[in-house]
Design a protein around this motif. Structure first.
Motif, PDB file in Angstrom:
ATOM      1  N   SER A 125      26.897  45.142  51.903  1.00 11.41           N
ATOM      2  CA  SER A 125      27.713  46.348  52.010  1.00 11.41           C
ATOM      3  C   SER A 125      28.947  46.116  52.873  1.00 11.41           C
ATOM      4  O   SER A 125      29.941  46.832  52.755  1.00 11.41           O
ATOM      5  N   VAL A 126      28.884  45.097  53.717  1.00 11.14           N
ATOM      6  CA  VAL A 126      30.029  44.752  54.567  1.00 11.14           C
ATOM      7  C   VAL A 126      30.887  43.671  53.921  1.00 11.14           C
ATOM      8  O   VAL A 126      32.110  43.801  53.825  1.00 11.14           O
ATOM      9  N   ILE A 127      30.281  42.603  53.425  1.00 10.64           N
ATOM     10  CA  ILE A 127      31.056  41.402  53.104  1.00 10.64           C
ATOM     11  C   ILE A 127      31.332  41.170  51.622  1.00 10.64           C
ATOM     12  O   ILE A 127      32.239  40.419  51.276  1.00 10.64           O
ATOM     13  N   VAL A 128      30.545  41.806  50.714  1.00  8.75           N
ATOM     14  CA  VAL A 128      30.657  41.412  49.311  1.00  8.75           C
ATOM     15  C   VAL A 128      32.016  41.771  48.716  1.00  8.75           C
ATOM     16  O   VAL A 128      32.537  41.060  47.844  1.00  8.75           O
ATOM     17  N   GLY A 129      32.617  42.855  49.175  1.00 10.59           N
ATOM     18  CA  GLY A 129      33.933  43.223  48.657  1.00 10.59           C
ATOM     19  C   GLY A 129      34.997  42.204  49.026  1.00 10.59           C
ATOM     20  O   GLY A 129      35.814  41.794  48.185  1.00 10.59           O
ATOM     21  N   TYR A 130      34.994  41.781  50.275  1.00 10.64           N
ATOM     22  CA  TYR A 130      35.972  40.803  50.755  1.00 10.64           C
ATOM     23  C   TYR A 130      35.845  39.491  49.983  1.00 10.64           C
ATOM     24  O   TYR A 130      36.844  38.869  49.605  1.00 10.64           O
ATOM     25  N   LEU A 131      34.609  39.072  49.733  1.00 16.05           N
ATOM     26  CA  LEU A 131      34.381  37.793  49.072  1.00 16.05           C
ATOM     27  C   LEU A 131      34.667  37.838  47.576  1.00 16.05           C
ATOM     28  O   LEU A 131      35.087  36.835  46.993  1.00 16.05           O
ATOM     29  N   ALA A 132      34.434  38.987  46.947  1.00 14.53           N
ATOM     30  CA  ALA A 132      34.435  39.032  45.481  1.00 14.53           C
ATOM     31  C   ALA A 132      35.673  39.657  44.867  1.00 14.53           C
ATOM     32  O   ALA A 132      35.898  39.501  43.660  1.00 14.53           O
ATOM     33  N   VAL A 133      36.489  40.375  45.629  1.00 12.87           N
ATOM     34  CA  VAL A 133      37.601  41.100  45.010  1.00 12.87           C
ATOM     35  C   VAL A 133      38.571  40.158  44.299  1.00 12.87           C
ATOM     36  O   VAL A 133      39.073  40.468  43.209  1.00 12.87           O
ATOM     37  N   GLY A 134      38.838  39.002  44.884  1.00 14.30           N
ATOM     38  CA  GLY A 134      39.779  38.062  44.264  1.00 14.30           C
ATOM     39  C   GLY A 134      39.311  37.549  42.916  1.00 14.30           C
ATOM     40  O   GLY A 134      39.952  37.778  41.881  1.00 14.30           O
ATOM     41  N   PRO A 135      38.153  36.857  42.874  1.00 15.19           N
ATOM     42  CA  PRO A 135      37.718  36.291  41.587  1.00 15.19           C
ATOM     43  C   PRO A 135      37.291  37.345  40.565  1.00 15.19           C
ATOM     44  O   PRO A 135      37.555  37.183  39.368  1.00 15.19           O
ATOM     45  N   LEU A 136      36.649  38.419  40.999  1.00 20.22           N
ATOM     46  CA  LEU A 136      36.109  39.382  40.046  1.00 20.22           C
ATOM     47  C   LEU A 136      37.169  40.311  39.477  1.00 20.22           C
ATOM     48  O   LEU A 136      37.134  40.660  38.292  1.00 20.22           O
ATOM     49  N   VAL A 137      38.103  40.739  40.308  1.00 20.84           N
ATOM     50  CA  VAL A 137      39.079  41.736  39.854  1.00 20.84           C
ATOM     51  C   VAL A 137      40.379  41.087  39.400  1.00 20.84           C
ATOM     52  O   VAL A 137      40.932  41.427  38.349  1.00 20.84           O
ATOM     53  N   TYR A 138      40.882  40.146  40.172  1.00 18.00           N
ATOM     54  CA  TYR A 138      42.204  39.595  39.892  1.00 18.00           C
ATOM     55  C   TYR A 138      42.163  38.151  39.402  1.00 18.00           C
ATOM     56  O   TYR A 138      43.203  37.550  39.140  1.00 18.00           O
ATOM     57  N   GLY A 139      40.967  37.605  39.272  1.00 18.22           N
ATOM     58  CA  GLY A 139      40.831  36.251  38.742  1.00 18.22           C
ATOM     59  C   GLY A 139      40.462  36.268  37.270  1.00 18.22           C
ATOM     60  O   GLY A 139      40.630  37.265  36.572  1.00 18.22           O
ATOM     61  N   ASP A 140      39.932  35.158  36.793  1.00 14.77           N
ATOM     62  CA  ASP A 140      39.571  35.015  35.379  1.00 14.77           C
ATOM     63  C   ASP A 140      38.070  35.146  35.148  1.00 14.77           C
ATOM     64  O   ASP A 140      37.551  34.697  34.123  1.00 14.77           O
ATOM     65  N   PHE A 141      37.369  35.728  36.117  1.00 16.84           N
ATOM     66  CA  PHE A 141      35.914  35.773  36.021  1.00 16.84           C
ATOM     67  C   PHE A 141      35.446  36.479  34.752  1.00 16.84           C
ATOM     68  O   PHE A 141      34.510  36.035  34.087  1.00 16.84           O
ATOM     69  N   PHE A 142      36.078  37.602  34.408  1.00 18.54           N
ATOM     70  CA  PHE A 142      35.652  38.383  33.245  1.00 18.54           C
ATOM     71  C   PHE A 142      36.399  38.001  31.967  1.00 18.54           C
ATOM     72  O   PHE A 142      36.287  38.699  30.964  1.00 18.54           O
ATOM     73  N   LYS A 143      37.154  36.926  32.014  1.00 21.27           N
ATOM     74  CA  LYS A 143      37.888  36.494  30.828  1.00 21.27           C
ATOM     75  C   LYS A 143      36.899  36.159  29.711  1.00 21.27           C
ATOM     76  O   LYS A 143      35.959  35.403  29.901  1.00 21.27           O
ATOM     77  N   GLY A 144      37.121  36.728  28.549  1.00 25.08           N
ATOM     78  CA  GLY A 144      36.211  36.523  27.428  1.00 25.08           C
ATOM     79  C   GLY A 144      35.104  37.548  27.342  1.00 25.08           C
ATOM     80  O   GLY A 144      34.491  37.717  26.293  1.00 25.08           O
ATOM     81  N   SER A 145      34.833  38.251  28.455  1.00 26.58           N
ATOM     82  CA  SER A 145      33.793  39.279  28.453  1.00 26.58           C
ATOM     83  C   SER A 145      34.378  40.674  28.289  1.00 26.58           C
ATOM     84  O   SER A 145      33.743  41.558  27.715  1.00 26.58           O
ATOM     85  N   ILE A 146      35.574  40.859  28.820  1.00 29.62           N
ATOM     86  CA  ILE A 146      36.253  42.158  28.782  1.00 29.62           C
ATOM     87  C   ILE A 146      37.609  41.956  28.127  1.00 29.62           C
ATOM     88  O   ILE A 146      38.315  40.986  28.415  1.00 29.62           O
ATOM     89  N   PHE A 147      37.975  42.873  27.251  1.00 27.28           N
ATOM     90  CA  PHE A 147      39.255  42.790  26.546  1.00 27.28           C
ATOM     91  C   PHE A 147      40.153  43.939  26.971  1.00 27.28           C
ATOM     92  O   PHE A 147      39.732  45.098  27.014  1.00 27.28           O
ATOM     93  N   ILE A 148      41.404  43.635  27.307  1.00 26.82           N
ATOM     94  CA  ILE A 148      42.403  44.656  27.646  1.00 26.82           C
ATOM     95  C   ILE A 148      43.668  44.373  26.848  1.00 26.82           C
ATOM     96  O   ILE A 148      44.169  43.239  26.842  1.00 26.82           O
ATOM     97  N   ASP A 149      44.183  45.393  26.194  1.00 27.36           N
ATOM     98  CA  ASP A 149      45.459  45.290  25.483  1.00 27.36           C
ATOM     99  C   ASP A 149      46.574  45.525  26.502  1.00 27.36           C
ATOM    100  O   ASP A 149      46.999  46.651  26.741  1.00 27.36           O
ATOM    101  N   LEU A 150      47.027  44.441  27.124  1.00 27.83           N
ATOM    102  CA  LEU A 150      47.995  44.558  28.216  1.00 27.83           C
ATOM    103  C   LEU A 150      49.332  45.118  27.758  1.00 27.83           C
ATOM    104  O   LEU A 150      50.083  45.685  28.562  1.00 27.83           O
ATOM    105  N   ALA A 151      49.650  44.986  26.494  1.00 32.86           N
ATOM    106  CA  ALA A 151      50.913  45.539  25.997  1.00 32.86           C
ATOM    107  C   ALA A 151      50.901  47.069  26.064  1.00 32.86           C
ATOM    108  O   ALA A 151      51.931  47.686  26.328  1.00 32.86           O
ATOM    109  N   ARG A 152      49.744  47.672  25.842  1.00 31.09           N
ATOM    110  CA  ARG A 152      49.636  49.141  25.864  1.00 31.09           C
ATOM    111  C   ARG A 152      49.092  49.651  27.181  1.00 31.09           C
ATOM    112  O   ARG A 152      49.360  50.798  27.568  1.00 31.09           O
ATOM    113  N   HIS A 153      48.313  48.840  27.875  1.00 35.27           N
ATOM    114  CA  HIS A 153      47.669  49.272  29.125  1.00 35.27           C
ATOM    115  C   HIS A 153      47.894  48.187  30.188  1.00 35.27           C
ATOM    116  O   HIS A 153      46.986  47.403  30.486  1.00 35.27           O
TER     117      HIS A 153
END
Length: 675
Positions: free
Chosen positions: A500-528
């Motif tokens: 509850s203290v540390i997981v956000g600091y450790l994971a925000v980079g790779p999970l949200v702004y990295g390529d971790f979900f590449k291939g699992s989640i699709f976003i149409d960046l041209a529209r969104h």
């Protein structure tokens, strides 16, 4: 061990423990029952962490294949299959780790309950059902897991089945979820009908772009976009499982179940199933802005208005329950803004700190001898130091304190919704910002009422004679004081406080702004393009935390904490005065916007009135009265008239025959005479 065997072991280990405890618990005893179920979940948890580390390290491969073919028809296979990618890996760790903590915690919380073995069997079975849901690679298995978690939640919420309130709560949860599941099933039906007859995710997602402009006519002459209708129906299922307005009413009442269930169902597993499902279906939702708008607005309404209800609750578990509803609204807002990775990130962080808060609430309830009313608490800090400290950590994470886990996910949601170009983004932005203040207020209202201030439980001792349906005391007897919970209760609190203290600091980079979900989640960046814009501004977890020190969300959270301290520590007369001054608003919140009464009047009473109308007018009057009894009565009346002609005298029959012959002759010869 090959990958298929590894994933089978992850899925089936909790099931094995559940079956042993459920079928043979009476023979092997309490200790063996909790050992075998904890061992099963622990195996799944360890292997799930191994899978996640493989994806974080970049050397794990996506597994997508059948495990067992259930039915072959018209050349198509309907199979039990696994899809294990980065999205699945996150859910595996969340589900199994929180479930493991709940299993350990249950040893202390349920130690005196006569249904001890049955409870462990249920929670392991629930874990298995959730694993089948998140590991599925097709809609058929997804629906199996979807219904299985609903069934087991019914059993768990009504675990204390001798309590009328528990039976009412589990029936309410079951019926409300049937409404959502009906929409979900219709959505799966459209997929089966229009996406090539396959229920496999891979086939459906491949066919989706070609169907983006196809329409169907639900009402003749009124075409609807196929993708919009399909996504909205699937989202109705998510609204039921993830308790989104207006299908949220089951979740607060489900607090009737034991506290470990609140943590397991309402923090990390069942209620996040809808969020996971929409994220998995991102290739479909990205093709319909209308569906995304609906998701965004529904999430915003839930985040804001469920937070209001949390401000007036006095039951400690219900405060956390309405907090869960509000946070689920935040996740849904992120989905509507096409920020699926942030939604899943908030699922993960929220699972840890909300499970912590639920289990801490259970520890307080144990210490207060099963009194759940916060108005009978106060000053528990010196009696329950571990529970106090871990509760503070959970509360700070919940309100989005910089560098705590909740900060990174909540602030990311607030920022990404501000970049959305959907028409509902303005209302959603207001809702999530207002929700920051509201969350901080009700969270620290609970914290101050429970752990600080006057020891109100001293006065409550004089009213300890109330009993529950098992004949147990509520509250402290005159010779009792609050006490810290045993180590099997406090150990999970400490272990949940760490992420509850540390997981956000450790994971925000790779999970949200990295390529971790590449291939699992699709976003149409041209529209969104929201996630892309946010990625340009991200310069690391440390920089994000420092930048937030002057941000509006932080000041709103600080204002909420300050107001809670002033109202409940410094000037407790003000809340009562405000409640009296704004009595209609307070009454509206106390009655939960009267939605239960509305549903009862429209659906429960309306269904009875409709059934009565069909019974009295359709069955009694039309079918029995007119068709069945009416035709029989008509034959009887005709027979009574005809019977009078049967006199038995020859002269009567002769006269009748003569009259008949004269009538026939008149019929035939009358036209000739008149001519």
């Amino acid at each position: 061990m090959d990958m298929k065997s590894l994933y089978l072991l992850i899925a089936l280990s909790p099931l094995a423990g559940s079956l042993v405890a459920g079928l043979f618990g009476w023979a092997i005893g309490r200790r063996a029952s909790h050992v075998v179920t904890i061992l099963g979940v622990a195996v799944s948890a360890v292997l799930s962490f191994k899978v996640l580390l493989g994806f974080l390290g970049g050397h794990a491969e996506v597994f997508n294949g059948p495990v067992y073919t259930w039915l072959t028809m018209d050349g198509l296979d309907y199979s039990v299959g696994f899809l294990v990618d980065s999205l699945t890996a996150i859910m595996l760790v969340v589900v199994t780790s929180v479930s493991l903590m709940v299993h350990i915690y249950t040893i202390g919380y349920m130690q005196e309950d006569p249904g001890y073995q049955r409870f462990f069997s249920y929670i392991s079975l629930f874990t298995f059902s959730m694993l089948m849901l998140v590991m599925s690679n097709n809609f058929f298995q997804l629906f199996f897991g979807w219904e299985a978690v609903g069934l087991v939640s019914y059993l768990l919420i009504g675990f204390w089945f001798k309590r009328p309130t528990a039976i009412f709560a589990n029936l309410k949860a079951f019926l409300i979820n049937r409404v959502g599941d009906f929409g979900f099933l219709l959505g799966i039906g459209l997929v089966l009908a229009y996406f090539g007859g396959s229920l496999d995710y891979r086939d459906v997602f491949a066919a989706a772009p070609g169907l983006a402009q196809q329409t169907i006519e639900l009402i003749p002459g009124h075409p609807w976009n196929l993708m919009t209708v399909t996504c909205l129906l699937l989202f109705v299922g998510a609204m039921g499982k993830s308790a989104q307005f207006p299908l949220h009413v089951w979740l607060p009442d489900s607090m009737e179940g034991p506290t470990p269930i609140s943590a397991l169902i309402h923090a990390a597993t069942m209620v996040t199933a809808g969020i996971f499902m929409v994220s998995r279906m991102s290739p479909l939702f990205e093709l319909s802005d209308t569906a995304l708008n609906v998701v965004l607005i529904v999430g915003a309404i839930t985040a804001l208005f469920m937070g209001f209800l949390g401000m007036v609750q006095n039951d400690i578990k219900r405060v956390v329950a309405y907090s869960t509803l509000s946070q689920l609204g935040y996740m849904t807002v992120a989905l509507g803004a096409s920020a699926y990775s942030i939604a899943m990130f908030h699922v993960m962080t929220h699972a840890f700190f909300k499970a912590l808060l639920f289990l801490a609430a259970g520890s307080v309830i144990i210490g207060m001898h099963h009194d759940q009313d916060m108005r009978n608490m106060g000053g528990l800090r010196k009696y329950m130091p571990i529970t106090w400290l871990t509760s503070l950590v959970g509360s700070l994470a919940l309100i989005g304190t910089p560098f705590f886990a909740g900060f990174y996910s909540k602030d990311s949601i607030i920022e990404v919704v501000q970049t959305s170009h959907l028409s509902g983004a303005g209302f959603a932005t207001f809702s999530v910002l207002a929700g920051v203040f509201i969350t901080a207020f009700y969270s620290f209202r609970m914290y101050f009422l429970v752990f600080h201030g006057k020891e109100r439980w001293m006065a409550a001792k004089h009213d300890h004679h109330s009993h529950d349906d098992h004949g147990e005391h509520h509250g402290l007897a005159p010779d009792q004081t609050p006490h810290e919970s045993p180590w099997v209760v406090t150990l999970p609190l400490v272990l949940l406080a760490i992420p509850s203290v540390i997981v956000g600091y450790l994971a925000v980079g790779p999970l949200v702004y990295g390529d971790f979900f590449k291939g699992s989640i699709f976003i149409d960046l041209a529209r969104h393009p929201g996630m892309e814009e946010l990625g340009h501004e991200f310069h690391g977890a440390l920089a994000m935390g420092i930048a937030s020190l002057t941000s509006l969300p932080l000041w709103l959270a600080a204002a909420g904490v300050a107001l809670a301290w002033f109202f409940y520590m410094k000037a407790p007369r003000y809340p009562a005065a405000l409640a009296e001054r704004f009595a209609p608003v307070k009454r509206l919140l106390d009655n939960k916007y009267y939605l239960d009464e509305l549903y009862f009047a429209v659906f429960a009473r309306g269904s009875r009135l409709l059934g009565t109308a069909f019974w009295k007018f359709g069955d009694i009057l039309l079918i029995d009265g007119l068709l069945v009894n009416g035709s029989a009565g008509l034959v009887g009346k005709f027979s009574r008239v005809v019977r009078k002609w049967q006199t038995g005298f020859i002269y009567s029959y002769a006269a009748t025959m003569i009259i008949g012959v004269l009538a026939l002759m008149s019929f035939w010869f009358a036209p000739l005479i008149l001519r």
